[in-house]
Design a protein around this motif. Sequence first.
Motif, PDB file in Angstrom:
ATOM      1  N   PHE A 241       6.949   7.554  -9.290  1.00  0.00           N
ATOM      2  CA  PHE A 241       5.599   7.006  -9.141  1.00  0.00           C
ATOM      3  C   PHE A 241       4.570   8.056  -8.742  1.00  0.00           C
ATOM      4  O   PHE A 241       3.926   7.960  -7.684  1.00  0.00           O
ATOM      5  CB  PHE A 241       5.606   5.870  -8.107  1.00  0.00           C
ATOM      6  N   PRO A 242       4.336   9.056  -9.579  1.00  0.00           N
ATOM      7  CA  PRO A 242       3.266  10.034  -9.288  1.00  0.00           C
ATOM      8  C   PRO A 242       1.926   9.490  -9.783  1.00  0.00           C
ATOM      9  O   PRO A 242       1.346   9.994 -10.749  1.00  0.00           O
ATOM     10  CB  PRO A 242       3.709  11.263 -10.077  1.00  0.00           C
ATOM     11  N   ILE A 243       1.420   8.453  -9.114  1.00  0.00           N
ATOM     12  CA  ILE A 243       0.281   7.709  -9.647  1.00  0.00           C
ATOM     13  C   ILE A 243      -1.039   8.128  -8.998  1.00  0.00           C
ATOM     14  O   ILE A 243      -1.931   8.670  -9.664  1.00  0.00           O
ATOM     15  CB  ILE A 243       0.489   6.188  -9.481  1.00  0.00           C
ATOM     16  N   THR A 244      -1.189   7.874  -7.714  1.00  0.00           N
ATOM     17  CA  THR A 244      -2.480   8.102  -7.071  1.00  0.00           C
ATOM     18  C   THR A 244      -2.550   9.413  -6.302  1.00  0.00           C
ATOM     19  O   THR A 244      -3.639   9.894  -5.996  1.00  0.00           O
ATOM     20  CB  THR A 244      -2.798   6.973  -6.068  1.00  0.00           C
ATOM     21  N   GLY A 245      -1.399   9.966  -5.955  1.00  0.00           N
ATOM     22  CA  GLY A 245      -1.380  11.120  -5.073  1.00  0.00           C
ATOM     23  C   GLY A 245      -1.615  10.750  -3.621  1.00  0.00           C
ATOM     24  O   GLY A 245      -1.709  11.623  -2.758  1.00  0.00           O
ATOM     25  N   GLN A 246      -1.696   9.460  -3.346  1.00  0.00           N
ATOM     26  CA  GLN A 246      -1.879   8.970  -1.981  1.00  0.00           C
ATOM     27  C   GLN A 246      -0.611   8.259  -1.525  1.00  0.00           C
ATOM     28  O   GLN A 246      -0.232   7.224  -2.072  1.00  0.00           O
ATOM     29  CB  GLN A 246      -3.072   8.012  -1.911  1.00  0.00           C
ATOM     30  N   SER A 247       0.028   8.820  -0.525  1.00  0.00           N
ATOM     31  CA  SER A 247       1.282   8.243  -0.048  1.00  0.00           C
ATOM     32  C   SER A 247       1.018   7.176   0.999  1.00  0.00           C
ATOM     33  O   SER A 247      -0.056   7.113   1.609  1.00  0.00           O
ATOM     34  CB  SER A 247       2.156   9.334   0.557  1.00  0.00           C
ATOM     35  N   ILE A 248       2.025   6.347   1.241  1.00  0.00           N
ATOM     36  CA  ILE A 248       1.889   5.310   2.253  1.00  0.00           C
ATOM     37  C   ILE A 248       1.691   5.924   3.635  1.00  0.00           C
ATOM     38  O   ILE A 248       1.119   5.291   4.527  1.00  0.00           O
ATOM     39  CB  ILE A 248       3.094   4.350   2.255  1.00  0.00           C
ATOM     40  N   GLY A 249       2.129   7.172   3.805  1.00  0.00           N
ATOM     41  CA  GLY A 249       1.951   7.840   5.087  1.00  0.00           C
ATOM     42  C   GLY A 249       0.498   8.092   5.443  1.00  0.00           C
ATOM     43  O   GLY A 249       0.180   8.370   6.611  1.00  0.00           O
ATOM     44  N   LEU A 250      -0.391   7.997   4.460  1.00  0.00           N
ATOM     45  CA  LEU A 250      -1.818   8.185   4.721  1.00  0.00           C
ATOM     46  C   LEU A 250      -2.476   6.913   5.246  1.00  0.00           C
ATOM     47  O   LEU A 250      -3.631   6.947   5.663  1.00  0.00           O
ATOM     48  CB  LEU A 250      -2.529   8.642   3.448  1.00  0.00           C
ATOM     49  N   VAL A 251      -1.746   5.809   5.193  1.00  0.00           N
ATOM     50  CA  VAL A 251      -2.271   4.535   5.685  1.00  0.00           C
ATOM     51  C   VAL A 251      -1.547   4.208   6.986  1.00  0.00           C
ATOM     52  O   VAL A 251      -0.496   3.574   6.998  1.00  0.00           O
ATOM     53  CB  VAL A 251      -2.083   3.403   4.653  1.00  0.00           C
ATOM     54  N   ALA A 252      -2.120   4.660   8.083  1.00  0.00           N
ATOM     55  CA  ALA A 252      -1.449   4.515   9.379  1.00  0.00           C
ATOM     56  C   ALA A 252      -1.152   3.062   9.709  1.00  0.00           C
ATOM     57  O   ALA A 252      -0.084   2.747  10.273  1.00  0.00           O
ATOM     58  CB  ALA A 252      -2.316   5.141  10.473  1.00  0.00           C
TER      59      ALA A 252
END
Length: 474
Positions: free
Chosen positions: A39-50
């Motif tokens: 899933f190289p989709i958004t470049g935004q990982s769940i780790g960025l959503v605290a």
Amino acid sequence: MDTESLTGEFRIEHDLLGDMEIPAQAYYGVHTLRAIENFPITGQSIGLVADLVNALAEIKIASALANRDLGMLDEIRADAIVKACQEILAGNLYDQFKVDLIQGGAGTSTNMNANEVIANRALELLGHERGQYEHLHPNEHVNMSQSTNDVYPTALKLATYRGCERLLARMQSLQEAFERKAVEFKDILKVGRTQLQDAVPMTLGQEFHTYSVMIGEDISRVQEALPLICEINLGATAIGTGINTHPEYASYARNHLAEVTGLPLITAPNLIEATQDVGAFVQLSGVLKRVAVKVSKICHDLRLLSSGPRAGIGEINLPARQAGSSIMPGKVNPVIPEVVNQVAYEVIGNDVTISFAAEAGQLQLNAFEPIIAYSMFRSISHLSNAFQTLEVNCVDGITANLDVLQEHMDRSIVLVTALNPYIGYQNATSVAKEALHSGKRVYDIVLERGLLDQAKLDAILHPQALTAPRLPIR
């Protein structure tokens, strides 16, 4: 041993599809690594959503404690899981949550990322190496009595609730900023407008108080939507039947989760319905769209009222935030309202995405919750930031252009509306026509024609008389 064999800088982990090399120092495992590749989709990982990472940790704490209380999980493993999760809640290991926010699998990769990170940190706390899952396993122990299908939506609701709390605080603060301006401008008379044409007078304070009221209404609408977000399906497992759980697990887990989070959580009355229904997200997204539409309307007004400054309406001055042109010296643009407008358009689009994703759920599960989460988190976060920048970088610094406001009042022919009851419709029409063609003030024409004496005319055209209901002046 089904997973671990340290080989240099990698360890070998195994899953349904075979072996994979995992970086030796990684806390995540094979399921996470496959998701990273898939899933190289958004470049935004769940780790960025605290909020989301914290919600997952809170759920795992609640589940471990519930399983411990019910005799399903031993004290030692439960304690290690809880301690690992507490480290995450303290801000550690976020960089190990690697999975892209948009993913296939209805959130399974997110849940497994959490299970693996927590398991490997718990293993260390127990004195073992990462990957030695025979001592404490991501699925068998960290995920005990759970499924992605109850963990993931519950985590989304916890994260959404926290985001909305911040959004509400920002909305409240902006509402107060508009109210301060309403008080500051309460005695400044101006021309009201309908369909962009001159209408009857009002005060600039009334105009800004209206914006405060609009935001206050939307604060109430967001607050009304939050109880739906507090209804969770933890304990449902795969489809809502609660398979592989103790009969009292859902109640125990909910109670522990409410204690950990401090939120008024309730277990959905029907877990099968709750596992497939994402109506709470649809409802909240619709409210966020309403918020976006209304704050965008306010920003359009601010841009219009400040337009010019010489060749437009120019009744208010927005604080200058940056040079407005690479070619026109001295030009300053209303960049803060403009950026808020753009956030509003994004939120409206996110609502469409959430609506399609919710509609596409099939049978006992909605597989598209990741895009719902991605869209919802962006809407909440971006709206929160937009409200803050609108307050701090724009509203707080707005000033009234008194000379322009007075000039508009002096040149306006709409004052004849207030004179109708005193000089009659025909006279009022005649005065308006002369004012329009001659450029004279309505005030002066009425006096010249002797239609009213100056004292009564002044009383009729007093700001209080012009801007609120009032008995006729005798």
